[in-house]
Design a protein around this motif. Structure first.
Motif, PDB file in Angstrom:
ATOM      1  N   LEU A   5      65.548-100.956   0.868  1.00 43.69           N
ATOM      2  CA  LEU A   5      66.955-101.139   1.184  1.00 43.69           C
ATOM      3  C   LEU A   5      67.221-100.854   2.661  1.00 43.69           C
ATOM      4  O   LEU A   5      66.636 -99.945   3.243  1.00 43.69           O
ATOM      5  N   GLU A   6      68.094-101.655   3.253  1.00 43.49           N
ATOM      6  CA  GLU A   6      68.497-101.425   4.627  1.00 43.49           C
ATOM      7  C   GLU A   6      69.247-100.112   4.731  1.00 43.49           C
ATOM      8  O   GLU A   6      69.833 -99.635   3.762  1.00 43.49           O
ATOM      9  N   ARG A   7      69.233 -99.534   5.929  1.00 41.18           N
ATOM     10  CA  ARG A   7      70.003 -98.316   6.168  1.00 41.18           C
ATOM     11  C   ARG A   7      71.255 -98.673   6.959  1.00 41.18           C
ATOM     12  O   ARG A   7      71.269 -99.608   7.758  1.00 41.18           O
ATOM     13  N   GLU A   8      72.273 -97.871   6.723  1.00 49.43           N
ATOM     14  CA  GLU A   8      73.527 -98.012   7.454  1.00 49.43           C
ATOM     15  C   GLU A   8      74.037 -96.603   7.732  1.00 49.43           C
ATOM     16  O   GLU A   8      73.824 -95.697   6.925  1.00 49.43           O
ATOM     17  N   PHE A   9      74.689 -96.429   8.852  1.00 51.77           N
ATOM     18  CA  PHE A   9      75.197 -95.120   9.232  1.00 51.77           C
ATOM     19  C   PHE A   9      76.694 -95.236   9.467  1.00 51.77           C
ATOM     20  O   PHE A   9      77.169 -96.262   9.968  1.00 51.77           O
TER      21      PHE A   9
ATOM     22  N   VAL B 200      73.340 -92.353   0.297  1.00 50.37           N
ATOM     23  CA  VAL B 200      74.011 -92.788  -0.917  1.00 50.37           C
ATOM     24  C   VAL B 200      73.821 -94.296  -0.972  1.00 50.37           C
ATOM     25  O   VAL B 200      73.940 -94.975   0.051  1.00 50.37           O
ATOM     26  N   ILE B 201      73.499 -94.825  -2.138  1.00 47.13           N
ATOM     27  CA  ILE B 201      73.303 -96.266  -2.269  1.00 47.13           C
ATOM     28  C   ILE B 201      74.668 -96.929  -2.443  1.00 47.13           C
ATOM     29  O   ILE B 201      75.397 -96.630  -3.385  1.00 47.13           O
TER      30      ILE B 201
ATOM     31  N   VAL C 232      73.188 -95.551   2.703  1.00 49.66           N
ATOM     32  CA  VAL C 232      74.228 -95.186   3.651  1.00 49.66           C
ATOM     33  C   VAL C 232      74.157 -93.691   3.958  1.00 49.66           C
ATOM     34  O   VAL C 232      74.180 -92.859   3.051  1.00 49.66           O
ATOM     35  N   TYR C 233      74.051 -93.393   5.242  1.00 50.76           N
ATOM     36  CA  TYR C 233      74.076 -92.020   5.741  1.00 50.76           C
ATOM     37  C   TYR C 233      75.407 -91.821   6.452  1.00 50.76           C
ATOM     38  O   TYR C 233      75.881 -92.717   7.146  1.00 50.76           O
ATOM     39  N   LYS C 234      75.985 -90.633   6.298  1.00 49.61           N
ATOM     40  CA  LYS C 234      77.243 -90.327   6.981  1.00 49.61           C
ATOM     41  C   LYS C 234      77.022 -89.188   7.961  1.00 49.61           C
ATOM     42  O   LYS C 234      76.405 -88.184   7.629  1.00 49.61           O
ATOM     43  N   PHE C 235      77.529 -89.394   9.177  1.00 49.55           N
ATOM     44  CA  PHE C 235      77.548 -88.334  10.167  1.00 49.55           C
ATOM     45  C   PHE C 235      78.899 -87.644  10.014  1.00 49.55           C
ATOM     46  O   PHE C 235      79.943 -88.245  10.259  1.00 49.55           O
TER      47      PHE C 235
END
Length: 73
Positions: free
Chosen positions: A7-11, A55-56, A62-65
């Motif tokens: 899965l691609e990552r997104e921030f 979190v998917i 998806v990562y959250k800063f």
């Protein structure tokens, strides 16, 4: 035989109360390296942010800063 899908990552980071989606600059980097990249280049508030996730969501990791700026306690 079924192959695994990476899965691609997104921030994401919240700026002025609005969520901002950040693309993954290099999928071989750790989330801490991505945080440093965006903190140095565009969003200095993320340099000391906590990293939550992944979190998917919508077939992406998806990562959250999460910053603690402006909070008391």
């Amino acid at each position: 035989m079924q192959l695994a899908t990476v899965l691609e990552r997104e921030f994401t980071v919240t700026v002025n109360g609005k969520p901002v989606t950040l693309k993954d600059p290099d999928n071989s980097w750790t989330p801490k390296q991505v945080r440093s990249f965006y903190g140095a280049a565009t969003y200095p508030q993320v340099l000391n942010a906590n990293i939550e996730g992944p979190v998917i969501e919508n077939d992406k990791r998806v990562y959250k800063f999460v910053t603690t700026l402006g909070t008391k306690g």
